[in-house]
Design a protein around this motif. Structure first.
Motif, PDB file in Angstrom:
ATOM      1  N   ARG A  81       1.294   3.095 -13.884  1.00 22.02           N
ATOM      2  CA  ARG A  81       1.184   2.118 -14.975  1.00 22.02           C
ATOM      3  C   ARG A  81       2.505   1.350 -15.153  1.00 22.02           C
ATOM      4  O   ARG A  81       2.495   0.134 -15.374  1.00 22.02           O
ATOM      5  N   GLY A  82       3.612   2.075 -15.044  1.00 24.97           N
ATOM      6  CA  GLY A  82       4.920   1.415 -15.176  1.00 24.97           C
ATOM      7  C   GLY A  82       5.150   0.401 -14.068  1.00 24.97           C
ATOM      8  O   GLY A  82       5.614  -0.723 -14.312  1.00 24.97           O
ATOM      9  N   LEU A  83       4.817   0.798 -12.846  1.00 29.96           N
ATOM     10  CA  LEU A  83       4.988  -0.130 -11.730  1.00 29.96           C
ATOM     11  C   LEU A  83       4.085  -1.355 -11.896  1.00 29.96           C
ATOM     12  O   LEU A  83       4.521  -2.487 -11.699  1.00 29.96           O
ATOM     13  N   ALA A  84       2.830  -1.100 -12.271  1.00 28.64           N
ATOM     14  CA  ALA A  84       1.891  -2.214 -12.439  1.00 28.64           C
ATOM     15  C   ALA A  84       2.373  -3.156 -13.540  1.00 28.64           C
ATOM     16  O   ALA A  84       2.327  -4.388 -13.391  1.00 28.64           O
ATOM     17  N   GLN A  85       2.855  -2.583 -14.630  1.00 26.78           N
ATOM     18  CA  GLN A  85       3.372  -3.392 -15.732  1.00 26.78           C
ATOM     19  C   GLN A  85       4.456  -4.342 -15.235  1.00 26.78           C
ATOM     20  O   GLN A  85       4.463  -5.545 -15.539  1.00 26.78           O
ATOM     21  N   GLU A  86       5.385  -3.795 -14.432  1.00 27.72           N
ATOM     22  CA  GLU A  86       6.512  -4.616 -13.982  1.00 27.72           C
ATOM     23  C   GLU A  86       6.113  -5.602 -12.887  1.00 27.72           C
ATOM     24  O   GLU A  86       6.682  -6.681 -12.782  1.00 27.72           O
ATOM     25  N   MET A  87       5.110  -5.227 -12.080  1.00 25.92           N
ATOM     26  CA  MET A  87       4.668  -6.157 -11.038  1.00 25.92           C
ATOM     27  C   MET A  87       3.886  -7.322 -11.643  1.00 25.92           C
ATOM     28  O   MET A  87       3.907  -8.429 -11.122  1.00 25.92           O
ATOM     29  N   ARG A  88       3.247  -7.068 -12.776  1.00 27.73           N
ATOM     30  CA  ARG A  88       2.593  -8.175 -13.497  1.00 27.73           C
ATOM     31  C   ARG A  88       3.645  -9.043 -14.184  1.00 27.73           C
ATOM     32  O   ARG A  88       3.522 -10.263 -14.251  1.00 27.73           O
ATOM     33  N   HIS A  89       4.650  -8.385 -14.688  1.00 26.52           N
ATOM     34  CA  HIS A  89       5.687  -9.082 -15.447  1.00 26.52           C
ATOM     35  C   HIS A  89       6.529 -10.006 -14.557  1.00 26.52           C
ATOM     36  O   HIS A  89       6.992 -11.065 -14.986  1.00 26.52           O
ATOM     37  N   ASP A  90       6.774  -9.574 -13.297  1.00 25.37           N
ATOM     38  CA  ASP A  90       7.735 -10.294 -12.452  1.00 25.37           C
ATOM     39  C   ASP A  90       7.225 -10.279 -11.010  1.00 25.37           C
ATOM     40  O   ASP A  90       7.148  -9.224 -10.382  1.00 25.37           O
ATOM     41  N   VAL A 145       8.908  -8.470  -7.957  1.00 26.89           N
ATOM     42  CA  VAL A 145       8.901  -7.018  -7.785  1.00 26.89           C
ATOM     43  C   VAL A 145       7.962  -6.654  -6.631  1.00 26.89           C
ATOM     44  O   VAL A 145       6.782  -7.043  -6.626  1.00 26.89           O
ATOM     45  N   HIS A 146       8.489  -5.962  -5.638  1.00 29.36           N
ATOM     46  CA  HIS A 146       7.729  -5.500  -4.484  1.00 29.36           C
ATOM     47  C   HIS A 146       7.965  -4.007  -4.323  1.00 29.36           C
ATOM     48  O   HIS A 146       9.049  -3.511  -4.626  1.00 29.36           O
ATOM     49  N   PHE A 147       6.958  -3.324  -3.810  1.00 30.64           N
ATOM     50  CA  PHE A 147       7.029  -1.861  -3.746  1.00 30.64           C
ATOM     51  C   PHE A 147       6.730  -1.382  -2.332  1.00 30.64           C
ATOM     52  O   PHE A 147       5.708  -1.759  -1.756  1.00 30.64           O
ATOM     53  N   ILE A 148       7.630  -0.576  -1.778  1.00 33.26           N
ATOM     54  CA  ILE A 148       7.444  -0.062  -0.412  1.00 33.26           C
ATOM     55  C   ILE A 148       7.711   1.440  -0.360  1.00 33.26           C
ATOM     56  O   ILE A 148       8.433   1.986  -1.202  1.00 33.26           O
ATOM     57  N   GLY A 149       7.163   2.068   0.653  1.00 31.17           N
ATOM     58  CA  GLY A 149       7.433   3.490   0.866  1.00 31.17           C
ATOM     59  C   GLY A 149       6.412   4.086   1.815  1.00 31.17           C
ATOM     60  O   GLY A 149       5.490   3.393   2.277  1.00 31.17           O
ATOM     61  N   GLU A 150       6.583   5.367   2.086  1.00 28.98           N
ATOM     62  CA  GLU A 150       5.687   6.059   3.014  1.00 28.98           C
ATOM     63  C   GLU A 150       4.423   6.493   2.276  1.00 28.98           C
ATOM     64  O   GLU A 150       4.519   7.175   1.243  1.00 28.98           O
ATOM     65  N   ASP A 151       3.274   6.087   2.766  1.00 29.27           N
ATOM     66  CA  ASP A 151       1.984   6.477   2.177  1.00 29.27           C
ATOM     67  C   ASP A 151       1.795   6.014   0.740  1.00 29.27           C
ATOM     68  O   ASP A 151       0.998   6.586   0.003  1.00 29.27           O
ATOM     69  N   VAL A 152       2.495   4.972   0.339  1.00 32.36           N
ATOM     70  CA  VAL A 152       2.409   4.565  -1.074  1.00 32.36           C
ATOM     71  C   VAL A 152       1.254   3.614  -1.342  1.00 32.36           C
ATOM     72  O   VAL A 152       0.765   3.521  -2.460  1.00 32.36           O
ATOM     73  N   ALA A 153       0.807   2.902  -0.304  1.00 33.76           N
ATOM     74  CA  ALA A 153      -0.176   1.833  -0.526  1.00 33.76           C
ATOM     75  C   ALA A 153      -1.601   2.368  -0.379  1.00 33.76           C
ATOM     76  O   ALA A 153      -2.234   2.714  -1.374  1.00 33.76           O
ATOM     77  N   ALA A 154      -2.071   2.454   0.860  1.00 33.36           N
ATOM     78  CA  ALA A 154      -3.471   2.848   1.077  1.00 33.36           C
ATOM     79  C   ALA A 154      -3.754   4.236   0.511  1.00 33.36           C
ATOM     80  O   ALA A 154      -4.800   4.480  -0.079  1.00 33.36           O
ATOM     81  N   ALA A 155      -2.817   5.146   0.672  1.00 39.37           N
ATOM     82  CA  ALA A 155      -3.033   6.522   0.218  1.00 39.37           C
ATOM     83  C   ALA A 155      -2.720   6.697  -1.270  1.00 39.37           C
ATOM     84  O   ALA A 155      -3.072   7.713  -1.859  1.00 39.37           O
ATOM     85  N   THR A 160       0.902   6.404  -7.213  1.00 40.42           N
ATOM     86  CA  THR A 160       0.904   4.943  -7.068  1.00 40.42           C
ATOM     87  C   THR A 160      -0.501   4.420  -6.746  1.00 40.42           C
ATOM     88  O   THR A 160      -0.659   3.377  -6.133  1.00 40.42           O
ATOM     89  N   LYS A 161      -1.487   5.180  -7.197  1.00 40.58           N
ATOM     90  CA  LYS A 161      -2.881   4.815  -6.964  1.00 40.58           C
ATOM     91  C   LYS A 161      -3.229   3.502  -7.660  1.00 40.58           C
ATOM     92  O   LYS A 161      -2.820   3.267  -8.792  1.00 40.58           O
ATOM     93  N   GLY A 162      -3.978   2.670  -6.954  1.00 43.74           N
ATOM     94  CA  GLY A 162      -4.479   1.435  -7.565  1.00 43.74           C
ATOM     95  C   GLY A 162      -3.564   0.233  -7.400  1.00 43.74           C
ATOM     96  O   GLY A 162      -3.975  -0.900  -7.643  1.00 43.74           O
ATOM     97  N   LEU A 163      -2.323   0.457  -6.998  1.00 47.08           N
ATOM     98  CA  LEU A 163      -1.384  -0.669  -6.905  1.00 47.08           C
ATOM     99  C   LEU A 163      -1.744  -1.601  -5.750  1.00 47.08           C
ATOM    100  O   LEU A 163      -1.691  -2.823  -5.887  1.00 47.08           O
ATOM    101  N   ARG A 176       2.696  -7.054  -1.501  1.00 47.63           N
ATOM    102  CA  ARG A 176       3.632  -6.537  -2.522  1.00 47.63           C
ATOM    103  C   ARG A 176       3.661  -5.016  -2.575  1.00 47.63           C
ATOM    104  O   ARG A 176       4.540  -4.450  -3.230  1.00 47.63           O
ATOM    105  N   VAL A 177       2.684  -4.390  -1.968  1.00 49.62           N
ATOM    106  CA  VAL A 177       2.651  -2.922  -1.943  1.00 49.62           C
ATOM    107  C   VAL A 177       2.477  -2.520  -0.487  1.00 49.62           C
ATOM    108  O   VAL A 177       1.403  -2.675   0.084  1.00 49.62           O
TER     109      VAL A 177
END
Lengths: 365, 325
Positions: free
Chosen positions: B13-22, B25-35, B42-45, B53-54
């Motif tokens: 929710r915090g990440l989504a809030q900030e990605m809507r706000h700005d 904001v981009h988010f990367i990592g291992e298994d963070v997107a599809a999984a 980080t489900k749903g992002l 962006r994810v």
């Protein structure tokens, strides 16, 4: 200086006739328009390349002298003998492209047009240095010229250059990141991580390995499983193997122009291995005695400055124009030295500034 | 209105809030997107913000943080996940040598507004290489901000503050807290870094805690109450910046302090706080300044051992009883 040579494509002879569709940007022009009718690069480009080589050479020789005089403290890693690589790329890059280089980064920082006085003052630890005296020889940076930092940990900046390229991709600016490093970098993990990600994400980044045959004191060939430490690894990451004579400014310029154009066109990263040689040791403390005399001799024959000078003369550049460039470099380096020597050392308070974006260093209330 | 959500869902929710706000904001990592993350934090992002962006990355921690650093210096606000905080060691050059020093070495030419999120600490029987509490590693590096929330509301508010902060922030999520729940108000939540919270008021002893240790400190305080000892509990929330004012003000009143750290003993953050209190208000102190920590051992895997050696409610109670004697 860069700015004047960047306009060279406008003076190209035949690209408008060849190409019915308008060029889409500087890159498209640069990629096609530099060759004059007689097969040489445009003279403006060639003189620009020579001027880069001469300025870097003159600066590095002066830096060495100032070290010997004790005016520059710490260590320094010079690009004497390797100037053609920074020169070729410096001329091929767009003003808003990004440079990432190593602790051997005077050349690459200057090649972007960074103020020579500010660079010299940084070497001397003065307040007027490009980093206010807090970076030093190994960390020269001039963001306004696209010189995004000199990184002193082997391999560190390859992934960082990817990040700038990723950002350019996100923002759709057409900017390209060019990342210079030495042969020793090809055996560290970050090199391999960065190449893979660059290709997977198709990033607009050009990796440039300056292979001067020695890491620090040890020959790269003694500790590497393949002959060409960068180029032979390229295929592992889906990249073509590109080797260029790193002592030939025009060859570097041409390969740089192509790789940058590819990156800018969204065709992804390149890895270029430029064969070269450093005239001195690894750093100030190293006389380089581990290198066979014949080898040094053979490479000095290929010194990029006199060889390129002779080639320019043979192909119609007058002695007068070359001397003019050399005199200008000399007087610029003299002025930079004078500026640096007469500049104040940093205020003690400066040590407490710019840890954080608020300008300060406070970690508590 | 408020709802009860998990610490895990608060991350998304915090990440989504900030990605809507700005949109930078981009988010990367291992298994963070599809999984949606190995902890499903980080489900749903990906679904909401798309693969631009994810982004999933290879298992290449240096490449991940390098990408974040290079992007941060050129106009993007990246959030990079390092799956387990133990893995920070594989990209320690970026964490300790590149990211925190670049602004300084360039005398302010380069800003790095980036966040490194990571799952920290023990309690899940993962053994010594997936359970370390390493916030004290980060705290020792000038140029890094270090944040560790203890509850869902703080996850959202502090994550937002970290993402909006112009400096690099290492954001430690305590992995045993992911399933825990807390009340979160509706709407945007943006907190402030460097402000500790007094989560329970008391008059006999101050207990300073962080992340998962806050819940244990509060439980210990409840138990101490029944023993006739009134304990105040401070949730530090961030180690850098450090809210020393809240600590010192409390200790001057209670005249006693214990710190509760999950990290192993030597050079833990509690030592720094004890030293600050000793230097600045020793004349107000009536009992030994005491640290409760994991012993100086790698954390063992077996549940019987792990439970014994992480600071427990019993050990906090015992330490508090001792200092008020």
């Amino acid at each position: 200086m860069s700015a004047t040579t960047k306009s060279a494509p406008e003076q190209g002879t035949d690209h408008d006739a060849d190409d019915a569709t308008p060029a889409t940007g500087d890159d498209a022009e640069a990629a096609t328009a530099d060759a004059s009718a007689d097969g040489h690069l445009d003279d403006v480009v060639r003189l620009g390349l020579y001027e880069q080589v001469v300025r870097i050479r003159t600066f590095e020789e002066r830096a060495y002298r100032l070290f010997m005089e004790g005016l520059v403290k710490g260590t320094s890693h010079l690009s004497l003998g390797m100037e053609a690589i920074a020169a070729g790329f410096g001329e091929a890059m767009r003003a808003d492209d990004y440079t990432f280089c190593t602790y051997r980064g005077h050349a690459h920082t200057l090649a972007r047009g960074t103020d020579m006085g500010g660079v010299m003052a940084e070497l001397l630890g003065r307040a007027t240095g490009v980093c206010g005296g807090k970076g030093g020889s190994m960390h020269l940076t001039s963001v306004e010229h696209g010189a995004m930092g000199s990184y002193a940990i082997i391999g560190a900046h390859l992934p960082i250059a990817n990040g700038a390229a990723w950002s350019a991709q996100i923002r759709g600016t057409g900017q390209v990141a060019v990342c210079f490093f030495g042969d020793g970098t090809t055996n560290i993990g970050a090199f391999h991580e960065a190449l893979n990600l660059a290709k997977v994400w198709d990033l607009p980044v050009v990796f440039v390995c300056e292979n001067n045959l020695y890491m620090e004191y040890t020959a790269i060939g003694d500790v590497t499983a393949v002959e060409h430490p960068a180029a032979d690894r390229a295929s592992a990451y889906g990249l073509p193997s590109i080797i260029v004579d790193g002592n030939d400014p025009e060859a570097v310029y041409e390969v740089a122009t192509e790789a940058i154009a590819r990156a800018r066109a969204g065709e992804g990263p390149s890895l270029i291995e430029a064969k070269t040689y450093r005239h001195g040791g690894h750093s100030r403390a190293d006389p380089g005695t581990y290198r066979p005399a014949e080898e040094v001799e053979a490479w000095l024959e290929r010194d990029p400055m006199p060889t390129y000078r002779a080639r320019l003369q043979e192909t119609g550049i007058t002695e007068e124009r070359l001397e003019e460039i050399e005199a200008r470099a000399q007087s610029d380096v003299d002025a930079a030295t004078e500026f640096a020597k007469s500049s104040p050392v940093p205020e003690l308070q400066a040590a407490y500034t710019n840890v954080w974006a608020d300008g300060g260093s406070s970690w508590r209330n | 209105m408020a709802e009860l959500i998990t610490y895990r869902d608060a991350v998304a929710r915090g990440l989504a809030q900030e990605m809507r706000h700005d949109e930078t904001v981009h988010f990367i990592g291992e298994d963070v997107a599809a999984a949606g993350g190995v902890f499903k934090a980080t489900k749903g992002l990906l679904e909401e913000f798309g693969p631009e962006r994810v982004r999933d990355t290879p298992i290449s921690e240096e490449a991940i943080l390098g990408a974040a650093m290079g992007a941060a210096m050129t106009g993007i606000r990246p959030v990079a996940e390092i799956m387990f905080s133990d893995f920070l060691a594989t990209c320690w050059d970026l964490v300790a040598v590149e990211i925190p020093k670049t602004r300084y070495m360039t005398d302010g030419q380069i800003s790095l507004p980036l966040v490194i999120r990571t799952a920290n600490g023990g309690g899940l029987r993962f053994g010594a290489q997936h359970s370390q509490a390493v916030e004290n590693w980060a705290m020792s590096i000038p140029g890094l901000k270090v944040v560790a929330p203890s509850n869902p509301k703080d996850v959202i508010g502090l994550l937002a503050a970290a993402i909006r902060d112009p400096d690099p922030v290492l954001f430690f999520e305590q992995k045993s807290l992911y399933p825990t729940k807390g009340e979160v108000p509706d709407g945007e939540i943006v907190d402030e870094l460097g402000v500790a919270t007094t989560v329970r008021q008391g008059s006999d002893v101050t207990i300073v805690a962080l992340a998962s240790m806050v819940r244990r400190a509060v439980e210990a305080a409840d138990e101490l109450d029944s023993l006739g000892i009134s304990a105040e509990v401070i949730d530090l929330r961030s180690l850098v910046p450090l809210d020393t004012n809240t600590i010192i003000e409390s200790v001057k009143r209670t005249t006693r302090m214990i710190t509760v750290e999950e990290n192993p003993r030597l050079c833990g953050w509690g030592a720094e706080i004890v030293s600050i209190v000793a230097e600045e208000c020793i004349w107000h102190i009536d009992g030994p300044l005491t640290r409760v920590t994991t012993p100086h051992i790698p954390l063992p895997s077996a549940d019987a051992l792990e439970d014994e050696f992480l600071p427990s409610v019993e050990r906090i109670v015992a330490a508090a009883q001792k200092v008020v004697q």
